[in-house]
Design an enzyme around this catalytic site. Structure first.
Site, PDB file in Angstrom:
ATOM      1  N   ASN A   9      -8.267  49.758  26.762  1.00  0.00           N
ATOM      2  CA  ASN A   9      -8.429  49.200  25.544  1.00  0.00           C
ATOM      3  C   ASN A   9      -9.554  50.087  24.778  1.00  0.00           C
ATOM      4  O   ASN A   9     -10.687  50.423  25.187  1.00  0.00           O
ATOM      5  CB  ASN A   9      -9.022  47.898  25.692  1.00  0.00           C
ATOM      6  CG  ASN A   9      -8.003  46.812  26.141  1.00  0.00           C
ATOM      7  OD1 ASN A   9      -8.242  46.276  27.370  1.00  0.00           O
ATOM      8  ND2 ASN A   9      -6.813  46.902  25.493  1.00  0.00           N
ATOM      9  N   ALA A  67     -12.388  46.119  17.213  1.00  0.00           N
ATOM     10  CA  ALA A  67     -12.872  45.187  16.095  1.00  0.00           C
ATOM     11  C   ALA A  67     -14.300  45.593  15.801  1.00  0.00           C
ATOM     12  O   ALA A  67     -14.903  44.741  14.915  1.00  0.00           O
ATOM     13  CB  ALA A  67     -12.789  43.848  16.815  1.00  0.00           C
ATOM     14  N   HIS A 117      -4.869  41.770  27.103  1.00  0.00           N
ATOM     15  CA  HIS A 117      -5.504  43.247  26.849  1.00  0.00           C
ATOM     16  C   HIS A 117      -4.715  44.183  27.433  1.00  0.00           C
ATOM     17  O   HIS A 117      -4.431  45.381  26.975  1.00  0.00           O
ATOM     18  CB  HIS A 117      -7.029  42.886  27.180  1.00  0.00           C
ATOM     19  CG  HIS A 117      -7.825  42.494  26.091  1.00  0.00           C
ATOM     20  ND1 HIS A 117      -8.083  41.101  25.964  1.00  0.00           N
ATOM     21  CD2 HIS A 117      -8.670  43.090  25.244  1.00  0.00           C
ATOM     22  CE1 HIS A 117      -8.894  40.840  25.139  1.00  0.00           C
ATOM     23  NE2 HIS A 117      -9.155  41.813  24.502  1.00  0.00           N
ATOM     24  N   ARG A 144      -0.765  66.006  29.794  1.00  0.00           N
ATOM     25  CA  ARG A 144      -1.245  67.260  29.845  1.00  0.00           C
ATOM     26  C   ARG A 144      -2.878  67.236  29.405  1.00  0.00           C
ATOM     27  O   ARG A 144      -3.556  67.920  29.263  1.00  0.00           O
ATOM     28  CB  ARG A 144      -0.679  67.859  28.474  1.00  0.00           C
ATOM     29  CG  ARG A 144       0.789  68.601  28.919  1.00  0.00           C
ATOM     30  CD  ARG A 144       1.444  69.487  27.828  1.00  0.00           C
ATOM     31  NE  ARG A 144       2.657  70.106  28.473  1.00  0.00           N
ATOM     32  CZ  ARG A 144       3.688  69.511  27.908  1.00  0.00           C
ATOM     33  NH1 ARG A 144       3.715  68.605  26.998  1.00  0.00           N
ATOM     34  NH2 ARG A 144       4.871  70.139  28.234  1.00  0.00           N
ATOM     35  N   ASP A 159     -14.973  39.957  28.698  1.00  0.00           N
ATOM     36  CA  ASP A 159     -15.208  40.338  27.183  1.00  0.00           C
ATOM     37  C   ASP A 159     -15.032  39.071  26.124  1.00  0.00           C
ATOM     38  O   ASP A 159     -14.527  39.220  25.141  1.00  0.00           O
ATOM     39  CB  ASP A 159     -14.121  41.196  26.725  1.00  0.00           C
ATOM     40  CG  ASP A 159     -14.560  42.075  25.518  1.00  0.00           C
ATOM     41  OD1 ASP A 159     -15.702  42.125  25.152  1.00  0.00           O
ATOM     42  OD2 ASP A 159     -13.472  42.743  24.793  1.00  0.00           O
ATOM     43  N   ILE A 192      -7.293  42.758  17.937  1.00  0.00           N
ATOM     44  CA  ILE A 192      -7.622  41.933  18.956  1.00  0.00           C
ATOM     45  C   ILE A 192      -9.165  42.304  18.965  1.00  0.00           C
ATOM     46  O   ILE A 192      -9.734  43.418  19.003  1.00  0.00           O
ATOM     47  CB  ILE A 192      -6.958  42.382  20.229  1.00  0.00           C
ATOM     48  CG1 ILE A 192      -7.055  41.337  21.271  1.00  0.00           C
ATOM     49  CG2 ILE A 192      -7.106  43.811  20.762  1.00  0.00           C
ATOM     50  CD1 ILE A 192      -5.912  41.480  22.466  1.00  0.00           C
ATOM     51  N   ALA A 193      -9.897  41.107  19.256  1.00  0.00           N
ATOM     52  CA  ALA A 193     -11.176  41.282  19.180  1.00  0.00           C
ATOM     53  C   ALA A 193     -12.031  40.631  20.515  1.00  0.00           C
ATOM     54  O   ALA A 193     -13.384  40.597  20.415  1.00  0.00           O
ATOM     55  CB  ALA A 193     -11.592  40.492  17.934  1.00  0.00           C
ATOM     56  N   GLY A 194     -11.407  40.344  21.464  1.00  0.00           N
ATOM     57  CA  GLY A 194     -12.167  40.051  22.724  1.00  0.00           C
ATOM     58  C   GLY A 194     -11.172  38.804  23.267  1.00  0.00           C
ATOM     59  O   GLY A 194     -10.338  38.461  22.793  1.00  0.00           O
ATOM     60  N   ASP A 252      -7.134  39.518  31.184  1.00  0.00           N
ATOM     61  CA  ASP A 252      -6.544  38.044  30.758  1.00  0.00           C
ATOM     62  C   ASP A 252      -4.917  37.907  30.445  1.00  0.00           C
ATOM     63  O   ASP A 252      -4.555  37.000  29.878  1.00  0.00           O
ATOM     64  CB  ASP A 252      -7.376  37.979  29.505  1.00  0.00           C
ATOM     65  CG  ASP A 252      -7.010  38.667  28.327  1.00  0.00           C
ATOM     66  OD1 ASP A 252      -6.360  39.787  28.502  1.00  0.00           O
ATOM     67  OD2 ASP A 252      -7.437  38.659  27.266  1.00  0.00           O
TER      68      ASP A 252
END
Length: 382
Positions: free
Chosen positions: A220, A141, A252, A228, A274, A308-310, A249
């Site tokens: 994340n 994000a 994530h 490999r 986060d 997704i930002a937190g 949570d």
């Protein structure tokens, strides 16, 4: 004579759910032990007595983003988080122009000094600067327009602005000058975390050799484990010098991945939230580093493009998730949110119930693993 607290179960550095007790006086633990207390307890709890919870990555709460929080908003956050059992945090400032991060760090230093010793309020540890020295390929994000290489001038600007109040910096070791930047930060007493990185395992290992000791939100926004190329994830799970943060949570990271993390690195994993300004707030539009984020019912925050930002999750809920969804034992899960982050952030005295340490304690309900009582420096929140 101090205030004596006993509990049906205690979790400490070397204690796994045995009956025990602590005695506190003048904000300090003056005695502790297992078994029956030396005299009748002033209060007894049926739950689990443990060190206070420590959140090593949190961007804001209760409608306020640390990047732009006012004094009143800082007050609201440290008072509110204390009621959830979080007794110490590393406030996080995400990618922005270096000049803006400098101003944010200077403001944080003032707020930290002002709030030091606030009765019953969550402690402020050194700040976490997450970016701008991260990979565009794993930016998550973060705003790509502000991503830059960690030149000596930029690194020194953050070190000078943060001083002793700069705790750690997240960077991508594949960026030009990153290894030298890690050494420069470590010499200045600043910890370094590998994160938002597309580094291969060899590059990630060189970063650890240079002094990196943390990994920002394992799985994340980083190169995953390949058969490999171990990537950042492979190095995080196998290099004993690293403490990986983990957002449990259940949005994530999948329960199977949580189980893999603890099976590989139990005792090194630290649970983080986060959390954004969305924590403790109803669904709606909020900010992260000046950018809009949206939160829907029972969903993590997302940028307007869907990234997704937190999170907006209690740290004790993360403990419960890894126990119930990933099968982690209760003592290990509690230490992952208390002892492990305290040690990793250079404040081991906050992760133990040993005599002579600050009286930062919680009691968790044994069935729900939710914090029911908190003490910070021997004081109850509020």
């Amino acid at each position: 004579m101090g205030h004596l607290i006993s509990a049906e179960a205690v979790v400490d550095v070397r204690v796994d759910l045995e009956p025990g007790w602590v005695e506190i006086a003048d904000g300090t633990i003056v005695a502790s032990g297992t078994g029956a207390p030396p005299r009748p307890a002033d209060e007894h709890h049926d739950g689990i007595l443990a060190p206070g919870l420590v959140d090593a990555q949190i961007n804001g709460a209760y409608g306020a983003d640390f990047a732009a929080a006012t004094a009143d908003e800082w007050d609201r956050i440290v008072d509110g988080l204390a009621t959830t059992g979080v007794t110490a945090i590393a406030p996080t400032f995400i990618t922005a122009p270096v000049e803006s991060l400098v101003e944010q760090l200077r403001d944080f230093r003032g707020q930290r000094a002002r709030l030091a010793g606030r009765p019953g309020a969550t402690r402020l540890l050194g700040a976490h600067v997450e970016g701008p020295f991260i990979s565009a390929a794993c930016k998550g994000a973060h705003d790509e327009a502000f991503l830059v290489d960690p030149t000596p001038e930029r690194v020194d600007a953050l070190i000078e602005a943060g001083g002793a109040d700069l705790g750690y910096v997240t960077l991508a070791p594949e960026r030009a000058g990153a290894l030298e930047a890690i050494e420069r930060l470590v010499r200045a007493g600043v910890r370094v975390s590998i994160g938002h990185s597309d580094a291969d395992d060899a590059t990630a290992t060189r970063a650890v050799d240079a002094g990196a000791t943390l990994v920002t939100h394992l799985y994340n926004a980083q190169r995953g484990l390949g058969h490999r190329d171990g990537g950042v994830v492979g190095v995080a799970l196998t290099d004993a010098r690293l403490t990986p943060g983990l957002i449990a949570d259940l949005h994530h990271v999948d329960p199977i991945a949580l189980r893999v993390a603890f099976a590989s690195a139990a005792g090194r994993i630290m649970l983080v939230t986060d959390d954004l300004s969305t924590f403790g707030m109803p669904p709606g539009r909020y900010e992260l580093g000046g950018a809009a984020v949206v939160i829907d019912e029972d969903q993590p925050a997302r940028r307007e493009d869907g990234t997704i930002a937190g999170a907006a999750v209690r740290l004790d809920a993360c403990i419960a998730h890894v126990v119930r969804a990933a099968g982690v034992d209760v003592a290990t899960a509690i230490r992952a949110a208390s002892t492990v982050p305290a040690v990793a952030l250079g404040a081991p005295e906050l992760g133990t119930l040993a005599p002579g340490t600050p009286a930062d304690l919680v009691v968790l309900d044994a069935a729900e693993l939710r914090v029911t009582h908190t003490w910070i420096a021997g004081r109850r929140p509020g």
